[in-house]
Design an enzyme around this catalytic site. Sequence first.
Site, PDB file in Angstrom:
ATOM      1  N   CYS A  18      37.849  41.301  32.959  1.00 22.00           N
ATOM      2  CA  CYS A  18      37.913  42.753  32.835  1.00 22.00           C
ATOM      3  C   CYS A  18      37.879  43.382  34.219  1.00 22.00           C
ATOM      4  O   CYS A  18      37.601  42.719  35.217  1.00 22.00           O
ATOM      5  CB  CYS A  18      36.726  43.281  32.026  1.00 22.00           C
ATOM      6  SG  CYS A  18      36.535  42.540  30.399  1.00 22.00           S
ATOM      7  N   GLY A  45      42.804  43.569  32.819  1.00 19.78           N
ATOM      8  CA  GLY A  45      42.576  43.644  31.387  1.00 19.78           C
ATOM      9  C   GLY A  45      43.471  44.675  30.751  1.00 19.78           C
ATOM     10  O   GLY A  45      43.540  45.810  31.227  1.00 19.78           O
ATOM     11  N   ASN A 119      32.164  42.884  33.284  1.00 18.77           N
ATOM     12  CA  ASN A 119      33.222  41.933  33.634  1.00 18.77           C
ATOM     13  C   ASN A 119      32.590  40.560  33.733  1.00 18.77           C
ATOM     14  O   ASN A 119      31.590  40.382  34.427  1.00 18.77           O
ATOM     15  CB  ASN A 119      33.858  42.312  34.974  1.00 18.77           C
ATOM     16  CG  ASN A 119      34.805  41.241  35.490  1.00 18.77           C
ATOM     17  OD1 ASN A 119      35.451  40.549  34.705  1.00 18.77           O
ATOM     18  ND2 ASN A 119      34.870  41.084  36.796  1.00 18.77           N
ATOM     19  N   GLY A 120      33.166  39.567  33.048  1.00 15.39           N
ATOM     20  CA  GLY A 120      32.655  38.212  33.140  1.00 15.39           C
ATOM     21  C   GLY A 120      32.308  37.648  31.781  1.00 15.39           C
ATOM     22  O   GLY A 120      32.750  38.144  30.739  1.00 15.39           O
ATOM     23  N   TYR A 290      45.064  34.045  42.019  1.00 13.32           N
ATOM     24  CA  TYR A 290      45.862  34.758  41.020  1.00 13.32           C
ATOM     25  C   TYR A 290      45.296  36.107  40.595  1.00 13.32           C
ATOM     26  O   TYR A 290      46.036  37.078  40.487  1.00 13.32           O
ATOM     27  CB  TYR A 290      46.016  33.869  39.777  1.00 13.32           C
ATOM     28  CG  TYR A 290      46.669  34.531  38.601  1.00 13.32           C
ATOM     29  CD1 TYR A 290      48.022  34.881  38.632  1.00 13.32           C
ATOM     30  CD2 TYR A 290      45.958  34.812  37.434  1.00 13.32           C
ATOM     31  CE1 TYR A 290      48.637  35.495  37.543  1.00 13.32           C
ATOM     32  CE2 TYR A 290      46.566  35.415  36.341  1.00 13.32           C
ATOM     33  CZ  TYR A 290      47.903  35.756  36.408  1.00 13.32           C
ATOM     34  OH  TYR A 290      48.497  36.360  35.336  1.00 13.32           O
TER      35      TYR A 290
END
Length: 530
Positions: A18, A45, A119-120, A290
């Site tokens: 995210c 996301g 996030n995670g 990436y």
Amino acid sequence: MSQAPEEGVELCKPREACGVFGVYLPGGPVAHLSYLGLYALQHRGQESAGIAVSDGTHITVVKDMGLVASAFDDRVLAGLEGNLAIGHTRYSTTGSSSWRAAQPFYRGLDGTEFALGHNGNLTNTAELAASSGMLDGVVTSDSDLVAELVAQRISATPQITRTRPREAVTEALAAVLPSLRGGFTFVVADRDRLIGVRDPHGIWPLCLGRLNVDEPGIDPSNVDPHRGGWVLASENPALEVVGATFEREIRPGEMIIIDAAGCRSLWPFASRPETGGGLAPHLCIFEFVYFSRPDTNLASQNVHAARQRMGAHLATNAPVAADLVMPVPESGIPAAQGYARASGIAYGDGLVKNRYIGRTFIAPNQHVRSLGVRTKLNPISPNINGRRLVVVDDSIVRGTTTRSIIEMLRGAGATEVHMRISSPPYRWPCFYGMDTGTSDELLAANRDLAEIEDYLGVDSLAYLSLDQLVEATGVPGGGFCHACLTGEYPIEIGARARAEVFGSDTDEPPRSLIATGRVQPAVVTAPLTG
């Protein structure tokens, strides 16, 4: 815990977790700034987007499925007035892809309210839920679980809510954080404060920026010129797009609190990393490979330049006689540029990308999925026909899309196709926020180099070594998590999460995957050869 991704043209790529964003600017257009910040983080996301705004009295949350631009418009943003805001753009690694699981999550109780974006991925979600007495279905994801744990803590300490109401969320969050395991960053908003958190290993990035009050769109008459504003974001381009100046990265294990008094830090975990007693940092290596935007800076290193260095290393270690170096757009472009420059082979485009198709193409069978690849990528035949190609990409996870691309290039007349990957073989599932499915779904998990070449249909295949990947980042001593490449997991993994991914009912992965001291890949890393 982790949701298996649907079949589609993106199966050869690791999926991001995210993007999180937060802004503190009393009197400023915090909702509009959050919209712009999330737009800059859209790549992290694309399932849902949400913004929570506090005006000092109430918190309002607006969220919806889809991209940022479809979740918000001028009418919605105009109604979100306040002093601070947090925003979130989601890809689900834990929990369902649904409006209920969209973030930020909100809790309001005992005169206290807060919103949380995450996030995670946590590795001990099941254990935390069980120890807190939660029944299945009470929370939608590990992120929702954290919000519920903080709310429970507030309810359990009414004296703080009664005597120090402005401290209730901060103290409850600080009490909950040490129980969490995994890779995570949080942005949290209560009525008066913006809070940012980075896990003690620093798996995922989070940075801090300073917002000047003379930026376009900000009415200086409404803003205290002595305060200015502050911004938190997963990546620094989100700071720049709202006119904020990069200050620094949030340190692993740091909890930063922003309010009318300015910024201050707490260290709620076992020890403070900068004192020498903390854990070694483990930034996800795929942020360089990436995930992050090319214009992002991590550990003071530009991601685009690092990716070009990865390609240059590939050219040195895996040379091949060819007529054209071409990228798989868009993720392979910087590494292909570096390969071409180092090898002296001409650089050119062999595939054109349709910029208007979504990232996921759902299809009922493999034949239609193959057609879906052509919907997103199509060969430029005059650049391919009769040529020997070096095709550069950043990674291969499952291999289905890469195989279809090779078939397209052969069909367009390529005489040779040599695949070069600017990261090592992806052999191990991630538990910390990158969604790649189970170990059985990973192309390199149980195949050697020759078998992968045969599956893809290439004349040769070469990967970058881990040492050279780390060297290319420009921060060889910075510390990285590379569990997906080596099987070395820096954070404890819960029993249920391990069993779901490795297909075992025990606390350990299958015996064939165990070696002395750590989990080992089932095959030996193949040497880089042309």
